[in-house]
Enzyme design. Structure first.
Site, PDB file in Angstrom:
ATOM      1  CG  HIS A 199     -13.514 -10.334  -2.602  1.00  0.00           C
ATOM      2  ND1 HIS A 199     -14.202 -10.165  -3.785  1.00  0.00           N
ATOM      3  CD2 HIS A 199     -13.786  -9.238  -1.835  1.00  0.00           C
ATOM      4  CE1 HIS A 199     -14.887  -9.033  -3.747  1.00  0.00           C
ATOM      5  NE2 HIS A 199     -14.644  -8.449  -2.567  1.00  0.00           N
ATOM      6  CG  ASP A 205       9.752  -1.459   5.382  1.00  0.00           C
ATOM      7  OD1 ASP A 205       8.766  -1.285   6.088  1.00  0.00           O
ATOM      8  OD2 ASP A 205      10.668  -0.603   5.250  1.00  0.00           O
ATOM      9  CB  CYS A 246     -16.887 -13.323  -6.609  1.00  0.00           C
ATOM     10  SG  CYS A 246     -16.659 -11.975  -5.409  1.00  0.00           S
ATOM     11  CB  CYS A 261     -11.796 -12.916  -6.523  1.00  0.00           C
ATOM     12  SG  CYS A 261     -13.162 -13.147  -5.379  1.00  0.00           S
ATOM     13  CG  ASP A 305       3.183  -1.457   2.292  1.00  0.00           C
ATOM     14  OD1 ASP A 305       3.724  -0.356   2.473  1.00  0.00           O
ATOM     15  OD2 ASP A 305       2.921  -2.264   3.225  1.00  0.00           O
ATOM     16  CB  CYS A 358     -15.583  -9.877  -7.999  1.00  0.00           C
ATOM     17  SG  CYS A 358     -13.943 -10.189  -7.308  1.00  0.00           S
TER      18      CYS A 358
HETATM   19  C1  LIG Z   1       2.844   3.866  13.158  1.00  0.00           C
HETATM   20  C2  LIG Z   1       4.198   4.564  12.931  1.00  0.00           C
HETATM   21  C3  LIG Z   1       4.067   6.057  13.139  1.00  0.00           C
HETATM   22  C4  LIG Z   1       5.216   3.926  13.858  1.00  0.00           C
HETATM   23  O1  LIG Z   1       4.722   4.404  11.606  1.00  0.00           O
HETATM   24  C5  LIG Z   1       3.977   4.191  10.498  1.00  0.00           C
HETATM   25  O2  LIG Z   1       2.831   3.858  10.495  1.00  0.00           O
HETATM   26  N1  LIG Z   1       4.703   4.392   9.397  1.00  0.00           N
HETATM   27  C6  LIG Z   1       4.372   3.898   8.125  1.00  0.00           C
HETATM   28  C7  LIG Z   1       5.279   2.800   7.759  1.00  0.00           C
HETATM   29  C8  LIG Z   1       4.877   1.545   7.377  1.00  0.00           C
HETATM   30  N2  LIG Z   1       5.950   0.810   7.035  1.00  0.00           N
HETATM   31  C9  LIG Z   1       7.088   1.559   7.205  1.00  0.00           C
HETATM   32  N3  LIG Z   1       8.371   1.199   6.986  1.00  0.00           N
HETATM   33  C10 LIG Z   1       9.339   2.107   7.240  1.00  0.00           C
HETATM   34  N4  LIG Z   1      10.637   1.772   7.017  1.00  0.00           N
HETATM   35  N5  LIG Z   1       9.046   3.361   7.727  1.00  0.00           N
HETATM   36  C11 LIG Z   1       7.744   3.771   7.970  1.00  0.00           C
HETATM   37  O3  LIG Z   1       7.507   4.899   8.422  1.00  0.00           O
HETATM   38  C12 LIG Z   1       6.709   2.817   7.678  1.00  0.00           C
HETATM   39 ZN   LIG Z   2     -14.478 -11.322  -5.463  1.00  0.00          ZN
END
Ligand SMILES: CC(C)(C)OC(=O)NCc1c[nH]c2nc(N)[nH]c(=O)c12
Ligand SMILES: [Zn+2]
Length: 368
Positions: free
Chosen positions: A331, A90, A306, A303, A263, A301
């Site tokens: 798990h 990210d 389990c 894992c 994710d 499961c």
């Molecule tokens: C709670 C708020 C509204 C701030 O954002 C989200 O939940 N957004 C979801 C989110 C998770 N990871 C991310 N990475 C980036 N670059 N941008 C995003 O919007 C998100």
């Molecule tokens: Zn399990």
């Protein structure tokens, strides 16, 4: 280098494979979160055993500690962690706005102070790309301006427009053939803004498209509606990734609306806190009701948890033993991984709707 292969659809659900230089990512798929180069509490082999094809790292956190140059000196994120499959990082967009002591956002950058040592850091689109290239992830995310919802429409529009300009700057700065770049659609819960943003980003060439700015505590139905009117405006031949989502129900409801990748810290964070995901819904293992229960969490499961009884898992958490969080994280990731495998099979068999309804019935109304 990067190609999304659509194998088949069942209603709005898609079965595909995202091909990368480090191997295929089966979709729909779930990415365990390895923020600091580790999926907390698990060895990389235990993570692989859950069926994960791609894991997630975080630019914001790794930039602060150990530093992207240190990661590069240790051979890059794959070598440092011992994971030779695909890694997505990210961009820092979300973390800066949710973790960093944010001072200000200008057109140029998001400037913040490190939550570790207070150092002042200027995160520009170019610096975010530079960090991700140093980490060597297979998929990089553009830097977006994420704002917490609910927010005034003018603020949502301003952050959205900046996110599009920043995405363009990331596109220019990203010059590694072996690293894909995914765009991020923002726009709050507003249909017009979301569709405009998706259309504009689709016109630029990215290897994948994420939906950001959700999973924010809005009622789940609002998230599903927003996904539902956003994905039709994204390219069919590129993967769609819903960031930071979600519960098992969120996964199936969003897969029904055309999402391919997810994710979320939910399985690992809740695992560390004694909450187990099962086909009958979540179990709180510190609860005394489990004290003498000799059954595993789930009979079928494979894992590490389990192999033991619920009573033993409860004992580990009550005693504060480190094995508790480790076993339950394994798990929960196995649960998410097997849910995605069963989902891929159901889509291929044209039985996704019935599969989803049966799972929802088993889970009941989760207290999320
Ligand atoms: C709670 C708020 C509204 C701030 O954002 C989200 O939940 N957004 C979801 C989110 C998770 N990871 C991310 N990475 C980036 N670059 N941008 C995003 O919007 C998100
Ligand atoms: Zn399990």
């Amino acid at each position: 280098m990067f190609r999304y292969e659509l194998i088949g659809t069942d209603g709005g659900a898609r079965r595909g494979v995202f091909h990368t230089p480090r191997g295929p990512v089966r979709t729909p798929g779930f990415m365990p979160v390895g923020t600091l180069g580790t999926v907390k509490g698990l060895t990389i082999d235990q993570v692989a055993a859950t069926g994960a094809d791609m894991i997630l790292g975080n630019t914001y956190h790794l930039r602060l500690r150990p530093g992207h140059e240190t990661v590069a000196a240790l051979g890059g994120l794959h070598k440092m962690c011992g994971w030779d499959g695909p890694i997505l990082t990210d961009s820092g967009g979300f973390q800066v706005f949710s973790l960093g002591a944010i001072n200000k956002v200008t057109e140029h950058a998001a400037t913040f102070r490190s939550h570790i040592d207070g150092a002042k850091i200027e995160l520009t689109p170019e610096h975010s790309i530079e960090i991700q290239q140093a980490l060597g992830s297979d998929v990089a995310m553009v830097l977006d301006h994420v704002i917490a919802l609910p927010a005034p429409m003018t603020q949502v529009e301003d952050a959205l427009a900046r996110s599009i300009r920043w995405a363009a700057r990331c596109r220019v700065a990203a010059d590694r053939e072996d690293q894909a770049l995914f765009a991020i659609v923002q726009g709050g819960l507003d249909r017009t803004l979301r569709q405009q943003c998706a259309t504009e980003l689709a016109a630029m060439s990215f290897e994948g498209y994420a939906v950001g700015g959700l999973s924010v505590g809005e009622p789940p139905e609002d998230m599903y509606t927003t996904t539902g009117f956003t994905t039709p405006h994204l390219p069919v031949d590129k993967p769609r990734y819903l960031m930071g989502v979600g519960t098992p129900r969120d996964l199936l409801e969003n897969i029904a609306r055309g999402i391919d990748l997810f994710d979320c810290v939910m399985p690992t964070r809740n695992g560390r806190n004694a909450l187990a995901f099962t086909d009958e819904g979540p179990l709180k293992l510190r609860n005394a009701v489990h004290k003498l229960d000799t059954r595993p969490l789930m009979e079928d499961c494979p894992c590490l948890a389990c192999r033991h009884s619920r009573g033993y898992l409860r004992h580990l958490f009550v005693a504060g033993e480190m094995l508790g969080p480790i076993l339950l994280s394994h798990h929960n990731l196995m649960y998410y991984g097997r849910l995605m495998q069963a989902t891929r099979d159901a889509i291929e068999a044209g039985e996704f709707e019935a599969f989803k309804n049966a799972k929802l019935a088993g889970w009941g109304h989760e207290p999320f």
